[in-house]
Each structure stands twice: as C-alpha cells, then as structure tokens.
Motif scaffolding. Structure first.
Motif, PDB file in Angstrom:
ATOM      1  N   ASN A 189       0.664   8.112  -4.194  1.00  0.00           N
ATOM      2  CA  ASN A 189      -0.045   6.862  -4.426  1.00  0.00           C
ATOM      3  C   ASN A 189      -0.697   6.299  -3.170  1.00  0.00           C
ATOM      4  N   ASP A 190      -0.631   7.045  -2.082  1.00  0.00           N
ATOM      5  CA  ASP A 190      -1.211   6.622  -0.804  1.00  0.00           C
ATOM      6  C   ASP A 190      -0.786   5.205  -0.428  1.00  0.00           C
ATOM      7  N   HIS A 191       0.488   4.944  -0.579  1.00  0.00           N
ATOM      8  CA  HIS A 191       1.016   3.634  -0.171  1.00  0.00           C
ATOM      9  C   HIS A 191       2.420   3.844   0.375  1.00  0.00           C
ATOM     10  N   HIS A 192       2.603   3.436   1.620  1.00  0.00           N
ATOM     11  CA  HIS A 192       3.784   3.861   2.373  1.00  0.00           C
ATOM     12  C   HIS A 192       4.598   2.668   2.870  1.00  0.00           C
ATOM     13  N   PRO A 193       5.899   2.796   2.857  1.00  0.00           N
ATOM     14  CA  PRO A 193       6.754   1.675   3.277  1.00  0.00           C
ATOM     15  C   PRO A 193       6.958   1.640   4.788  1.00  0.00           C
ATOM     16  N   LEU A 208       7.159  -4.042   2.657  1.00  0.00           N
ATOM     17  CA  LEU A 208       5.882  -3.583   2.104  1.00  0.00           C
ATOM     18  C   LEU A 208       4.778  -4.580   2.416  1.00  0.00           C
ATOM     19  N   THR A 209       3.601  -4.067   2.695  1.00  0.00           N
ATOM     20  CA  THR A 209       2.415  -4.915   2.840  1.00  0.00           C
ATOM     21  C   THR A 209       1.190  -4.037   2.629  1.00  0.00           C
ATOM     22  N   THR A 210       0.047  -4.667   2.395  1.00  0.00           N
ATOM     23  CA  THR A 210      -1.208  -3.906   2.249  1.00  0.00           C
ATOM     24  C   THR A 210      -2.173  -4.389   3.318  1.00  0.00           C
ATOM     25  N   HIS A 211      -2.407  -3.551   4.292  1.00  0.00           N
ATOM     26  CA  HIS A 211      -3.197  -3.960   5.457  1.00  0.00           C
ATOM     27  C   HIS A 211      -4.614  -4.370   5.061  1.00  0.00           C
ATOM     28  N   ASP A 212      -5.191  -3.640   4.091  1.00  0.00           N
ATOM     29  CA  ASP A 212      -6.566  -3.924   3.645  1.00  0.00           C
ATOM     30  C   ASP A 212      -6.764  -5.379   3.228  1.00  0.00           C
ATOM     31  N   VAL A 213      -5.738  -5.967   2.630  1.00  0.00           N
ATOM     32  CA  VAL A 213      -5.890  -7.327   2.104  1.00  0.00           C
ATOM     33  C   VAL A 213      -5.107  -8.348   2.932  1.00  0.00           C
ATOM     34  N   ARG A 247      -0.332  -2.568  -5.193  1.00  0.00           N
ATOM     35  CA  ARG A 247       0.328  -1.368  -4.668  1.00  0.00           C
ATOM     36  C   ARG A 247       1.755  -1.676  -4.208  1.00  0.00           C
ATOM     37  N   ASP A 248       1.925  -2.806  -3.550  1.00  0.00           N
ATOM     38  CA  ASP A 248       3.260  -3.184  -3.073  1.00  0.00           C
ATOM     39  C   ASP A 248       4.196  -3.441  -4.244  1.00  0.00           C
ATOM     40  N   LEU A 249       3.657  -4.111  -5.271  1.00  0.00           N
ATOM     41  CA  LEU A 249       4.478  -4.424  -6.438  1.00  0.00           C
ATOM     42  C   LEU A 249       4.837  -3.161  -7.203  1.00  0.00           C
TER      43      LEU A 249
END
Ligand code: H2B
Length: 136
Positions: free
Chosen positions: A80-84, A97-102, A108-110
C-alpha cells in the motif's frame, strides 16, 4: 500470511476508500467530521493533532508474536506504499503514523491502523500489560 496480508485499502469501502490505489496521490487532509468518525472506530489509537500523528502501543504475548505482527504489517505497508514509524522492544511495538504529503492524517493512516488492529487481534496479545508495556 492469511487474509490481512492480502487486504488492501480497497477492502475498506465504509471509509470511502474503494478503488484507492497504492500510488494515488490525491489524498486531502481529512475533514474533521470524517476523521472523528474514523477515530471512533479506532478506540485504541491516540490522535495528536499538533504532530499530525496516530499512535498506538501493542503488547504481544512474546517477541515471536510481536515480530510476526511486524512482518505482516511490513508486507501490507509495501503493498500500500504506506509505512509506519515504529519501535520494537521485545514483545512491545509502538507505532506512529502520519502522511507527509498532507502534513497530518489521511485515509492511508486510518487504513493502516485498521489493518494493524486486525493483525493484532489474530495474535496472542498480553492483556494484563500496563500502559508502559510491562507486567504490573
Ligand atoms: N508512509 C507514511 N506513513 N507516510 C508517508 O507520507 C509516506 C509513507 N510516503 N510511505 C510515501 C511512502 C512516499 O515516501 C512514497 C514516495 O510514496
């Protein structure tokens, strides 16, 4: 690997994630009402709005259970290209978890948190651990 290994974000239609591909980049920061609803489904997670993070401590029965969880979620993260951000100490796993883009939380975090809850639920956890992960 089992079902959770195969589970992608498209398995979460109730959060409007149907059809979301790992590399989709249109991920607006979540509306506060949608975020509230989502966080209500994740009672074991803590949202830090200042840092834009979602965190949870997992305490498993032993190191093998903790590492199996990490292995399963590592594979999920790659798919899912989302990493902890996470830290492992013996049978404890601290996740952030966080999403750098936003600059905060995204679906994605949820989705990661929901998949992690499911992965942990299938493993032997330590139910009498204190919040710092040790036995009383
Ligand atoms: N994981 C998490 N948790 N947050 C991100 O912002 C993120 C990630 N970005 N995994 C991804 C990778 C990005 O670096 C690549 C280029 O898509």
């Amino acid at each position: 690997l089992g079902q959770a290994g195969a589970m992608t974000m498209s398995a979460l239609p109730e959060w409007g994630l149907r059809g979301l591909k790992p590399h989709d980049s249109n991920l607006p920061a979540m509306e506060s009402s949608a975020l509230r609803d989502a966080l209500n489904r994740l009672p074991q997670w803590r949202h830090d709005p200042e840092r834009g993070t979602l965190t949870r401590r997992f305490v498993f029965a032993d190191f093998a259970q903790a590492f199996g969880f990490m292995t399963e979620m590592a594979i999920w993260s790659e798919k899912n290209d989302h990493h902890p951000h996470w830290f492992n100490d013996h049978r404890r796993v601290d996740v952030s978890l966080t999403t750098h883009d936003v600059g905060g939380l995204s679906v994605r975090d949820l989705a990661w948190a929901q998949a992690a809850d499911a992965a942990a639920a299938r493993r032997a956890t330590c139910h009498d651990a204190t919040p710092d992960g040790e036995h009383p």
